[in-house]
Design a protein around this motif. Structure first.
Motif, PDB file in Angstrom:
ATOM      1  N   TYR A  51       0.836  -1.228  -0.061  1.00  0.00           N
ATOM      2  CA  TYR A  51       0.082   0.176   0.196  1.00  0.00           C
ATOM      3  C   TYR A  51       0.737   1.379   0.046  1.00  0.00           C
ATOM      4  O   TYR A  51       0.335   2.338  -0.262  1.00  0.00           O
ATOM      5  N   ARG A  52       2.093   0.845   0.047  1.00  0.00           N
ATOM      6  CA  ARG A  52       3.234   2.281   0.012  1.00  0.00           C
ATOM      7  C   ARG A  52       3.339   2.741  -1.343  1.00  0.00           C
ATOM      8  O   ARG A  52       3.653   3.810  -1.761  1.00  0.00           O
ATOM      9  N   HIS A  53       2.970   1.719  -2.254  1.00  0.00           N
ATOM     10  CA  HIS A  53       3.130   2.031  -3.754  1.00  0.00           C
ATOM     11  C   HIS A  53       1.496   2.339  -4.422  1.00  0.00           C
ATOM     12  O   HIS A  53       1.722   2.817  -5.298  1.00  0.00           O
ATOM     13  N   PHE A  54       0.664   1.284  -4.127  1.00  0.00           N
ATOM     14  CA  PHE A  54      -0.584   1.275  -4.723  1.00  0.00           C
ATOM     15  C   PHE A  54      -1.626   1.454  -3.495  1.00  0.00           C
ATOM     16  O   PHE A  54      -1.579   0.825  -2.533  1.00  0.00           O
ATOM     17  N   SER A  59      -6.472   0.462  -8.412  1.00  0.00           N
ATOM     18  CA  SER A  59      -5.536   1.395  -8.519  1.00  0.00           C
ATOM     19  C   SER A  59      -4.179   0.731  -9.589  1.00  0.00           C
ATOM     20  O   SER A  59      -3.745   1.256 -10.260  1.00  0.00           O
ATOM     21  N   LEU A  60      -3.745  -0.634  -8.963  1.00  0.00           N
ATOM     22  CA  LEU A  60      -2.851  -1.320  -9.550  1.00  0.00           C
ATOM     23  C   LEU A  60      -2.948  -1.701 -10.916  1.00  0.00           C
ATOM     24  O   LEU A  60      -2.260  -1.457 -11.793  1.00  0.00           O
ATOM     25  N   LEU A  65      -2.853  -0.697 -17.066  1.00  0.00           N
ATOM     26  CA  LEU A  65      -3.392  -0.616 -18.333  1.00  0.00           C
ATOM     27  C   LEU A  65      -3.107   0.527 -18.974  1.00  0.00           C
ATOM     28  O   LEU A  65      -3.104   0.563 -20.027  1.00  0.00           O
ATOM     29  N   LEU A  66      -3.169   1.629 -17.914  1.00  0.00           N
ATOM     30  CA  LEU A  66      -3.099   2.930 -18.667  1.00  0.00           C
ATOM     31  C   LEU A  66      -1.396   3.004 -19.162  1.00  0.00           C
ATOM     32  O   LEU A  66      -0.990   3.423 -20.325  1.00  0.00           O
ATOM     33  N   ASP A  67      -0.295   2.645 -18.282  1.00  0.00           N
ATOM     34  CA  ASP A  67       0.874   2.248 -18.754  1.00  0.00           C
ATOM     35  C   ASP A  67       1.275   1.753 -20.019  1.00  0.00           C
ATOM     36  O   ASP A  67       2.180   2.433 -20.802  1.00  0.00           O
ATOM     37  N   VAL A  68       0.802   0.607 -20.329  1.00  0.00           N
ATOM     38  CA  VAL A  68       1.028  -0.055 -21.371  1.00  0.00           C
ATOM     39  C   VAL A  68       0.365   0.467 -22.509  1.00  0.00           C
ATOM     40  O   VAL A  68       0.960   0.711 -23.556  1.00  0.00           O
TER      41      VAL A  68
END
Length: 198
Positions: A51-54, A59-60, A65-68
C-alpha cells in the motif's frame, strides 16, 4: 500523426516490478482471484507494504493498463517519426506490436479480461490512448493503400492486432526469433489484402 496528451506517470523500477508480478498473477487467476498479500509476496514484500506503492488492487490494475497503452502509443509515434517512408513505418509498427505481444502476453490477457474492473473515467483514458494508437496505424496504412477507406483500414488494423496478440495461446511453440518472423510475415500478408479493396 502527432498528438498532444498528458503523459502517464512513469513507474519506478519497484512499481514496475509490482506491476509485472500483478499482471502475471491476474492473467493466471483473474483480478478477483488474487489478493494484495499474494501480489506483495510475489515481489518479496508484505501485503500492507504494498500500500506504500498502490492504494489497492484497482489502482494497480488501472496503472498497469494506462501504462501499457501509453507506452504502445509513444513507441508507435517514435517509430513512425523515425521511418523514411510508409513501408518502413508499417514494418516498424508491426515489429513493435510483435515485441509487445511476445514480451508481455500476460498484459494482453489482463486487458482482455479485466478492463471492466477499471473505474469508468480511467477506462475512457485507456480507450482514448488505444484509439490514438490505432490511428497511427491507419495514417500509415492510408499512405500505402490510398484507395482503402479509413473504416476498412481501421478494421484491418484490429484484425492484425488479433493475429499478433494471439501470443498468450502460442507462447513457447517456437523460438522467439522464429515466432517474431512468422508473425511479421503473416501480418504483412494479411494487410496486403487491402490492395484488393472493394
Amino acid at each position: 500523426m502527432t498528438v498532444v496528451r498528458s503523459p502517464t506517470r512513469v513507474p519506478s523500477p519497484r512499481r514496475r516490478e509490482i506491476l509485472d508480478a500483478a499482471a502475471r498473477l491476474f492473467a493466471a487467476r483473474g483480478f478477483h482471484g488474487v489478493s494484495i498479500e499474494e501480489i506483495g509476496g510475489a515481489v518479496g514484500i508484505s501485503g500492507p507494504a504494498l500500500y506504500r506503492h498502490f492504494s489497492g488492487k484497482e489502482s494497480l490494475l488501472t496503472e498497469m493498463l494506462l501504462d501499457v497503452s501509453d507506452r504502445l502509443l509513444t513507441a508507435a509515434i517514435e517509430r513512425v517519426t523515425a521511418a523514411s517512408d510508409g513501408a518502413e513505418a508499417l514494418d516498424a509498427l508491426v515489429a513493435g506490436q510483435i515485441d509487445f505481444a511476445l514480451d508481455h502476453p500476460a498484459l494482453i490477457t489482463v486487458h482482455d479480461r479485466e478492463l471492466g474492473n477499471v473505474p469508468t473515467a480511467d477506462r475512457r483514458r485507456i480507450r482514448r490512448l488505444q484509439r490514438l494508437y490505432v490511428e497511427e496505424w491507419v495514417t500509415v496504412l492510408s499512405e500505402l493503400y490510398p484507395a482503402a477507406p479509413p473504416p476498412r483500414l481501421r478494421a484491418a488494423t484490429h484484425a492484425v492486432f488479433g493475429l499478433l496478440n494471439s501470443t498468450p495461446h502460442s507462447a513457447g511453440e517456437l523460438p522467439r526469433d522464429a515466432m517474431a518472423a512468422l508473425l511479421h510475415h503473416m501480418a504483412r500478408a494479411s494487410l496486403a489484402a487491402l490492395v484488393n479493396d472493394r
